[in-house]
Design a protein around this motif. Structure first.
Motif, short mmCIF file in Angstrom:
data_model
loop_
_atom_site.label_atom_id
_atom_site.label_comp_id
_atom_site.label_asym_id
_atom_site.label_seq_id
_atom_site.Cartn_x
_atom_site.Cartn_y
_atom_site.Cartn_z
N VAL A 405 0.72 -1.16 0.07
CA VAL A 405 -0.03 0.19 -0.04
C VAL A 405 0.75 1.21 -0.02
CG1 VAL A 405 -1.68 1.33 1.51
CG2 VAL A 405 -1.72 -1.22 1.17
N VAL A 406 0.41 2.17 -0.84
CA VAL A 406 1.10 3.59 -0.77
C VAL A 406 -0.16 4.45 -0.68
CG1 VAL A 406 2.24 5.21 -1.95
CG2 VAL A 406 2.98 2.91 -2.22
N ILE A 407 0.00 5.17 0.57
CA ILE A 407 -1.24 6.13 0.87
C ILE A 407 -0.83 7.33 1.73
CG2 ILE A 407 -2.16 4.71 2.76
CD1 ILE A 407 -4.89 5.53 1.85
N ASP A 408 -1.56 8.32 1.66
CA ASP A 408 -1.23 9.25 2.84
C ASP A 408 -1.66 8.90 4.11
OD1 ASP A 408 -2.55 11.75 4.53
OD2 ASP A 408 -1.16 12.69 2.99
N GLN A 409 -0.67 9.09 4.82
CA GLN A 409 -0.66 8.42 6.41
C GLN A 409 -1.86 8.94 7.10
OE1 GLN A 409 1.67 6.09 8.01
NE2 GLN A 409 -0.19 6.04 9.24
N ARG A 410 -2.27 10.01 6.95
CA ARG A 410 -3.41 10.73 7.59
C ARG A 410 -4.90 10.24 6.99
NH1 ARG A 410 -1.68 16.87 8.43
NH2 ARG A 410 -0.65 16.56 6.24
N ARG A 411 -4.74 9.88 5.85
CA ARG A 411 -6.02 9.38 5.34
C ARG A 411 -6.31 8.03 5.85
NH1 ARG A 411 -7.78 9.67 -0.98
NH2 ARG A 411 -6.39 11.61 -0.87
N LEU A 412 -4.98 7.20 5.65
CA LEU A 412 -5.05 5.98 6.29
C LEU A 412 -5.55 5.65 7.76
CD1 LEU A 412 -4.45 2.67 6.11
CD2 LEU A 412 -2.00 3.22 6.61
N ASP A 413 -5.00 6.60 8.48
CA ASP A 413 -5.34 6.75 10.07
C ASP A 413 -6.69 7.03 10.03
OD1 ASP A 413 -2.72 6.33 10.70
OD2 ASP A 413 -2.31 8.45 11.17
N HIS A 414 -7.52 7.97 9.23
CA HIS A 414 -8.84 8.07 9.12
C HIS A 414 -9.70 7.08 8.96
CE1 HIS A 414 -12.59 10.57 8.60
NE2 HIS A 414 -12.64 9.77 7.51
N TYR A 415 -9.17 6.26 7.75
CA TYR A 415 -9.95 4.96 7.53
C TYR A 415 -9.98 3.88 8.58
CZ TYR A 415 -10.23 6.42 2.60
OH TYR A 415 -10.27 7.10 1.51
N LEU A 416 -8.56 3.76 9.30
CA LEU A 416 -8.42 2.72 10.52
C LEU A 416 -9.42 3.17 11.52
CD1 LEU A 416 -4.68 2.28 10.43
CD2 LEU A 416 -6.25 0.66 9.73
N ARG A 417 -9.64 4.45 11.85
CA ARG A 417 -10.39 4.73 12.86
C ARG A 417 -11.85 4.51 12.53
NH1 ARG A 417 -7.05 9.47 13.11
NH2 ARG A 417 -8.56 10.62 11.70
N GLU A 418 -12.20 4.91 11.57
CA GLU A 418 -13.66 4.51 11.09
C GLU A 418 -13.83 3.05 11.18
OE1 GLU A 418 -14.92 7.68 7.57
OE2 GLU A 418 -13.82 5.58 7.05
N GLU A 419 -12.88 2.06 11.06
CA GLU A 419 -12.89 0.59 11.08
C GLU A 419 -12.81 0.34 12.61
OE1 GLU A 419 -14.57 -0.99 8.78
OE2 GLU A 419 -14.52 0.74 7.58
N GLY A 420 -12.35 1.05 13.55
CA GLY A 420 -11.91 0.90 14.78
C GLY A 420 -10.69 -0.22 14.87
N LEU A 421 -9.87 0.38 13.96
CA LEU A 421 -8.71 -0.51 13.99
C LEU A 421 -7.22 0.15 14.01
CD1 LEU A 421 -9.19 -2.38 10.73
CD2 LEU A 421 -9.41 -3.40 13.26
N THR A 422 -6.26 -0.34 14.44
CA THR A 422 -4.82 0.42 14.55
C THR A 422 -3.80 -0.27 13.53
OG1 THR A 422 -3.93 -0.66 16.30
CG2 THR A 422 -5.22 1.18 16.97
N LEU A 423 -2.83 0.32 13.07
CA LEU A 423 -1.96 -0.31 12.29
C LEU A 423 -1.31 -1.65 12.86
CD1 LEU A 423 0.55 2.51 10.71
CD2 LEU A 423 -0.98 0.59 9.47
N GLU A 424 -1.21 -1.61 14.26
CA GLU A 424 -0.83 -3.02 15.03
C GLU A 424 -1.82 -4.11 14.75
OE1 GLU A 424 -1.12 0.11 16.35
OE2 GLU A 424 1.34 0.48 16.25
N ASP A 425 -3.00 -3.82 14.74
CA ASP A 425 -4.00 -4.93 14.33
C ASP A 425 -3.77 -5.66 12.89
OD1 ASP A 425 -5.29 -4.22 16.83
OD2 ASP A 425 -6.26 -2.76 15.80
N LEU A 426 -3.07 -4.75 12.15
CA LEU A 426 -2.87 -5.52 10.80
C LEU A 426 -1.50 -5.73 10.45
CD1 LEU A 426 -4.94 -2.43 8.77
CD2 LEU A 426 -5.66 -4.56 9.92
#
Length: 426
Positions: A405-426
């Motif tokens: 994946v290549v994506i803006d970090q803040r956009r990824l963080d936003h998507y993760l928050r919407e799903e109730g996830l963190t990077l550590e979960d993935l």
């Protein structure tokens, strides 16, 4: 049946602006006059007023309509332009009363767009918007359109000229939609290539005449047409820019926004605005010297939300600081407030600082790595695909998805928050 043929056109215009339960603004009057001037109108009169609500027949009251008629005759105007959207019936009633062409705000902006479009795509988009606008105007009662076609042996219900015109317009709209789809596919291929090359796209947005094209030229030496008028630039232009840290970005200049931008125009120019929707970062150019900068900021963000780009990260470029005696500087963003970079594109002030900031931004704000998603994370996977952020995908023996994946970090963080996830979960 009384015949009513539309009066001919002309350049001398009377402008009409009515306020509804709001205080009149000299800035609104100035912008309206600039719009008319951009269309090539010679303003010979200006009428303002206030009402609780629009009149269903004339939009304005009978007395105000008569005042407009008298001024038009006294100034020998060929055209009356309203700074509002008029219904087809109101437009027709006003033309019969005033005995001249009547244009509403949408028609005025369409006329400007028709003059500004240079590319094949831009011309198609203007024609599409014009036809959609015209299709609602065919009911205005041009009574010769309602007479049946026919002749000897062809009398009867048949097809009215009005129905024929509607059908022809609908067919032309379909043709243009198909052509624009081809152009959009070509642009999409270009965007995909840039994604694969991992070149970030930065889109300039802003209120029209805020200095977007001047800034674009200063950063790229592209030679895009610049003028002190509304909608000077209509067609999008993309150029590669080298940042101080040797990273490259694609800078995109798009059409400027405006107060009460008609919805049909936003829809018609969606493929042009796609560069904004798919951008990795928006540079929101603001005239820092304008008294109405807060209103203009709000209007631009409203259109950004309307086209579906509200989640794209944004930096505000406060332009024209030379007019207010300010010096170039950067205000880091806090919370929901975006970072602000103060520059003068005209005088080349603060541009090096802007480029350095962009270099630091993309060095530290892009996520490049591997994510492993389980089947229950299908919604997140779909969002990443919609953003074209997935470079490569494989399926593990466990049925999970390994994604590069290549994506803006803040956009990824936003998507993760919407799903109730963190990077550590993935």
């Amino acid at each position: 049946m009384e015949l009513f043929e539309r009066p001919g056109g002309g350049e001398n215009a009377v402008l009409v602006q009515i306020s509804f339960n709001t205080a009149k603004s000299t800035q609104d009057e100035k912008e309206f006059a600039e719009l008319a001037d951009s269309a090539g109108a010679q303003v010979v009169g200006f009428i303002s007023g206030s009402r609780q609500r629009p009149d269903p027949r004339y939009f304005v009251g009978t007395g105000k309509a008569e005042e407009i008629r008298q001024l038009r005759e006294a100034r020998d105007a060929h055209l009356v332009i309203f700074d509002h959207s008029l219904s087809p019936a109101q437009e027709r009633n006003l033309e019969k009363l005033l005995q001249c062409r009547v244009l509403d705000r949408t028609g005025l902006i369409l006329d400007i767009f028709a003059q500004r479009a240079r590319s094949h795509e831009g011309k198609l988009q203007v024609e599409l918007a014009q036809l959609k606008h015209l299709s609602t105007r065919l009911v205005r009662g041009w009574t010769h359109l309602e007479r049946q076609k026919g002749g000897i042996g062809m009398r009867g219900p048949g097809e009215t000229q009005l129905e024929t015109d509607r059908r022809l317009i609908a067919e032309r709209i379909k043709q243009i939609d198909k052509r624009l789809e081809k152009v959009q596919n070509q642009r999409e291929q270009g965007r995909q290539s840039r994604k694969k090359a991992e070149i970030p796209t930065v889109s300039l947005v802003g209120y029209t005449n805020a200095g977007k094209s001047t800034l674009f030229n200063a950063l790229t030496q592209a030679g895009v047409y610049v003028a002190d008028q509304l909608f000077a630039t209509l067609d999008p232009t993309l150029r590669q820019v080298q940042l101080p840290n040797q990273q490259e970005i694609i800078l995109a200049d798009t059409v400027g926004f405006i107060r009460h931008l008609p919805h049909d125009l936003v829809v018609a120019f969606r493929s042009t605005l796609q560069e904004t929707i798919d951008a990795d970062l928006l540079l929101h150019v603001i005239d820092s010297h304008d008294e109405q900068l807060e209103l203009f900021r709000e209007q631009v963000n409203k259109v950004i939300a309307e086209i579906g780009a509200e989640k794209v990260p944004q930096i505000e470029v406060m332009n024209k600081i030379d007019l207010g005696g300010q010096t170039p500087h950067i205000e880091e963003g806090t919370g929901t407030n975006p970072t602000r970079v103060y520059v003068s594109a005209q005088n080349n002030l603060g541009l090096e600082g802007l480029l350095e900031y962009l270099g630091d931004y993309f060095a530290g704000h892009m996520f490049r790595g591997k994510l492993t998603l389980q089947p229950r994370h299908a919604r997140l996977r779909a969002k990443l695909y919609a953003d074209k952020a997935i470079q490569q995908e494989s399926i593990t023996d466990e049925g999970n998805f390994d994604l590069n994946v290549v994506i803006d970090q803040r956009r990824l963080d936003h998507y993760l928050r919407e799903e109730g996830l963190t990077l550590e979960d993935l």
